[in-house]
Write a protein that holds these residues in place. Structure first.
Motif, PDB file in Angstrom:
ATOM      1  N   THR A 185       1.027  -0.775   0.380  1.00 56.87           N
ATOM      2  CA  THR A 185       0.014  -0.198  -0.166  1.00 56.87           C
ATOM      3  C   THR A 185       0.722   0.983  -0.342  1.00 56.87           C
ATOM      4  O   THR A 185       1.737   1.100   1.185  1.00 56.87           O
ATOM      5  N   LYS A 186       0.689   2.478  -0.946  1.00 59.92           N
ATOM      6  CA  LYS A 186       1.576   2.899  -1.057  1.00 59.92           C
ATOM      7  C   LYS A 186       0.800   4.608  -0.601  1.00 59.92           C
ATOM      8  O   LYS A 186      -0.112   4.679  -0.818  1.00 59.92           O
ATOM      9  N   ALA A 187       1.868   5.676  -0.106  1.00 60.76           N
ATOM     10  CA  ALA A 187       0.867   7.200  -0.483  1.00 60.76           C
ATOM     11  C   ALA A 187       2.265   7.873  -1.233  1.00 60.76           C
ATOM     12  O   ALA A 187       3.003   7.492  -1.279  1.00 60.76           O
TER      13      ALA A 187
ATOM     14  N   ARG B  80       3.717   2.452   2.471  1.00 60.48           N
ATOM     15  CA  ARG B  80       4.635   3.050   1.652  1.00 60.48           C
ATOM     16  C   ARG B  80       4.656   4.177   1.054  1.00 60.48           C
ATOM     17  O   ARG B  80       3.884   4.684   0.299  1.00 60.48           O
ATOM     18  N   THR B  81       6.410   4.618   1.213  1.00 58.83           N
ATOM     19  CA  THR B  81       6.131   5.786   1.405  1.00 58.83           C
ATOM     20  C   THR B  81       7.523   6.040   0.933  1.00 58.83           C
ATOM     21  O   THR B  81       7.716   7.954   0.233  1.00 58.83           O
ATOM     22  N   SER B  82       8.312   5.754   0.514  1.00 62.71           N
ATOM     23  CA  SER B  82      10.019   5.511  -0.616  1.00 62.71           C
ATOM     24  C   SER B  82       9.872   3.898  -0.160  1.00 62.71           C
ATOM     25  O   SER B  82       9.066   3.275   0.093  1.00 62.71           O
TER      26      SER B  82
ATOM     27  N   VAL C 165      -2.064  11.127  -0.717  1.00 64.18           N
ATOM     28  CA  VAL C 165      -2.939  10.148  -1.739  1.00 64.18           C
ATOM     29  C   VAL C 165      -2.395   8.756  -1.616  1.00 64.18           C
ATOM     30  O   VAL C 165      -1.012   8.439  -1.718  1.00 64.18           O
ATOM     31  N   ILE C 166      -3.447   7.982  -1.114  1.00 64.57           N
ATOM     32  CA  ILE C 166      -3.090   6.587  -0.289  1.00 64.57           C
ATOM     33  C   ILE C 166      -3.791   5.468  -1.272  1.00 64.57           C
ATOM     34  O   ILE C 166      -4.847   6.157  -1.135  1.00 64.57           O
TER      35      ILE C 166
ATOM     36  N   GLY D 243      11.327   3.359   4.635  1.00 69.00           N
ATOM     37  CA  GLY D 243      10.160   3.270   3.609  1.00 69.00           C
ATOM     38  C   GLY D 243       8.950   3.333   4.071  1.00 69.00           C
ATOM     39  O   GLY D 243       8.431   3.911   3.431  1.00 69.00           O
ATOM     40  N   LEU D 244       8.348   3.092   5.260  1.00 68.76           N
ATOM     41  CA  LEU D 244       6.889   2.756   5.709  1.00 68.76           C
ATOM     42  C   LEU D 244       6.192   4.316   6.695  1.00 68.76           C
ATOM     43  O   LEU D 244       7.957   4.697   7.774  1.00 68.76           O
ATOM     44  N   THR D 245       5.127   4.350   6.824  1.00 70.86           N
ATOM     45  CA  THR D 245       4.891   5.851   7.610  1.00 70.86           C
ATOM     46  C   THR D 245       3.144   5.219   7.584  1.00 70.86           C
ATOM     47  O   THR D 245       2.462   4.687   7.345  1.00 70.86           O
ATOM     48  N   ALA D 246       3.027   5.954   9.200  1.00 73.78           N
ATOM     49  CA  ALA D 246       1.326   5.663  10.198  1.00 73.78           C
ATOM     50  C   ALA D 246       1.149   7.243  10.132  1.00 73.78           C
ATOM     51  O   ALA D 246       1.160   7.783   9.872  1.00 73.78           O
ATOM     52  N   PHE D 247      -0.362   6.304   8.914  1.00 76.14           N
ATOM     53  CA  PHE D 247      -1.366   7.800   9.056  1.00 76.14           C
ATOM     54  C   PHE D 247      -2.644   7.593   9.231  1.00 76.14           C
ATOM     55  O   PHE D 247      -2.730   6.502   9.939  1.00 76.14           O
ATOM     56  N   LEU D 248      -3.281   8.648  10.460  1.00 75.38           N
ATOM     57  CA  LEU D 248      -4.792   8.502  10.746  1.00 75.38           C
ATOM     58  C   LEU D 248      -5.283   9.114  10.234  1.00 75.38           C
ATOM     59  O   LEU D 248      -6.002  10.219   9.495  1.00 75.38           O
ATOM     60  N   PHE D 249      -6.171   8.051   9.953  1.00 76.38           N
ATOM     61  CA  PHE D 249      -7.500   8.839   9.591  1.00 76.38           C
ATOM     62  C   PHE D 249      -9.001   8.203  10.190  1.00 76.38           C
ATOM     63  O   PHE D 249      -9.017   7.878  10.570  1.00 76.38           O
ATOM     64  N   HIS D 250     -10.156   8.734   9.425  1.00 76.72           N
ATOM     65  CA  HIS D 250     -11.690   8.594  10.071  1.00 76.72           C
ATOM     66  C   HIS D 250     -12.307   8.181   9.358  1.00 76.72           C
ATOM     67  O   HIS D 250     -12.455   8.185   7.901  1.00 76.72           O
ATOM     68  N   ALA D 251     -13.070   7.332   9.828  1.00 73.77           N
ATOM     69  CA  ALA D 251     -13.923   5.964   8.579  1.00 73.77           C
ATOM     70  C   ALA D 251     -15.225   6.803   8.091  1.00 73.77           C
ATOM     71  O   ALA D 251     -14.832   6.976   6.982  1.00 73.77           O
ATOM     72  N   ASP D 252     -14.791   8.360   7.813  1.00 72.31           N
ATOM     73  CA  ASP D 252     -16.212   8.907   7.415  1.00 72.31           C
ATOM     74  C   ASP D 252     -15.865   9.697   6.240  1.00 72.31           C
ATOM     75  O   ASP D 252     -16.029  10.085   5.601  1.00 72.31           O
TER      76      ASP D 252
END
Length: 402
Positions: free
Chosen positions: A148-150, A181-183, A159-160, A189-198
């Motif tokens: 999975t890439k960002a 994955r960001t690189s 954008v993921i 090369g990995l990054t953690a993102f926070l997002f909401h279900a909506d």
């Protein structure tokens, strides 16, 4: 060595035991206590959670200033064990995965703004959370295989795109931690993102049917096709995803062990009560040497798991990562749980195989223990690598700093 617990921890554990025995265990025999996925029904859960909060037994892993109990890992080991003497226990006291591990890592590495937005609603029980790392064609025990890439969009967002699967609780979660994955670098090369279900740009493609009872929200497959996340919702920093997973997954694995020892104890309690009253060929089952061998072996293996779990918890409280100790506890506690439940089911015979007791529920649940948060084979590989690196120091007492 002193294995006794401070009086305040003992008091909390005893109060948990009392609530489990008087309120939770009696509910397990009532079919109305369950939802369609064999977990505790939501209206009943809400009532019991209110009781846990009123008793001061809520979110014991979280700081007191955020509404939790502020317990150290050794205290949690004792308390989580008591909670999971009921199959409903962990979620009632807000100590169930994945919320437990998500709250812990957000509290450890989140900014104050992230804690206010993403952590506090989870602590308060207003929303569920989910940790989206595992992928159908890649990451599982090895996060570096994330596909999975960002990708950058403008100056302040990502954008993921990609897929995740077996994401626990995703069907009802509102707050997500997503690994992408960001690189191309395997370490940064990995990054953690926070997002909401909506938020748009993602969807649940299916709730994956499983062998055992399901957590609220099940185990889902997710698809991302344009989810946008801003820089202020990056957890830690860009490229810190692998480090974040290590911070989260070690203690999370150990809290599994804490809960499993409680379930194993309950299974043996059910067996012990049965063999004392069940008569066969002129004596009770408890008087038969073969039965004593079975239950004694299972009890011993369970206690070994408890000791390894408490040792790892103590090391975490001292500031160690306790990586090899957590791997040992994870292997042994998972095997001990399955041994305890299988032994109990065997001793109860057809009654154990039926739904007249919670043993068949436990049996199906216990099989996942050797798989979740790293298969036992992966943890044995971890231990072998530590042995190669440390040599004689592999066996030293106390903390080795790793």
């Amino acid at each position: 060595m002193d294995f006794s617990l401070p009086p305040e921890i003992t008091d909390i554990a005893q109060r948990i035991r009392a609530l489990v025995e008087t309120k939770l265990i009696p509910l397990e025999a009532d079919p109305a206590s369950y939802d369609e996925h064999q977990n505790i029904a939501k209206p009943l859960l809400a009532r019991l959670r209110a009781e846990a909060k009123a008793e001061g037994l809520w979110a014991l892993q979280m700081p007191k200033e955020r509404g939790g109990g502020g317990l150290p890992m050794t205290g949690l080991a004792a308390c989580y064990e008591e909670m999971n003497r009921s199959i409903f226990g962990p979620v009632v006291f807000h100590a169930a995965a994945p919320d437990d591990g998500n709250m812990r890592v957000l509290n450890m590495v989140g900014t104050e703004a992230q804690k206010a937005r993403w952590l506090q609603p989870i602590i308060d029980g207003e929303v569920q959370s989910s940790f989206a790392m595992t992928e159908p064609d890649g990451a599982g025990s090895d996060p570096s295989m994330t596909y999975t890439k960002a990708e950058r969009k403008g100056n302040d967002r990502w954008v993921i795109s990609g897929r995740k699967h077996f994401i626990t609780g995703a069907g009802e979660a509102k707050h997500f931690i997503l690994m992408a994955r960001t690189s191309g670098d395997n370490r940064t090369g990995l990054t953690a993102f926070l997002f909401h279900a909506d938020q748009p740009g993602w969807r649940i493609t299916r709730r994956i049917p499983i062998m055992g009872p399901e957590e609220h929200g099940g185990h889902c497959e997710l698809e991302f096709d344009g989810l946008e996340v801003t820089d202020d919702n990056v957890l830690m920093g860009v490229g810190d995803g692998l480090r974040m997973t290590q911070i989260r997954l070690g203690p999370a694995r150990l809290t599994h062990c804490m809960r499993w020892t409680g379930m194993g104890r309950r299974a043996l309690e059910i067996a012990a009560a049965h063999i004392e009253q069940r008569r066969s060929f002129g004596t009770t089952l408890a008087e038969k040497e073969s039965v004593q061998q079975m239950i004694g072996q299972a009890a011993m293996e369970l206690d070994i798991g408890r000791l390894l779990t408490m040792r790892a918890a103590w090391l975490l409280d001292q500031g160690s990562l306790a990586r090899k100790e957590i791997s040992m506890a994870k292997i042994v506690a998972a095997d001990a749980l399955q041994k305890a439940v299988d032994t109990s089911l065997q001793l109860l015979g057809a009654r154990g195989y039926s739904k007249d007791t919670p043993l068949e529920w436990m049996y199906r649940y216990a099989r996942q223990a050797r798989l979740v948060d790293g298969a036992s084979e992966v943890h044995r590989m971890v231990l072998a690598n530590f042995l190669r690196r440390l040599g004689k120091d592999f066996y030293q007492w106390g903390s080795y700093g790793g």
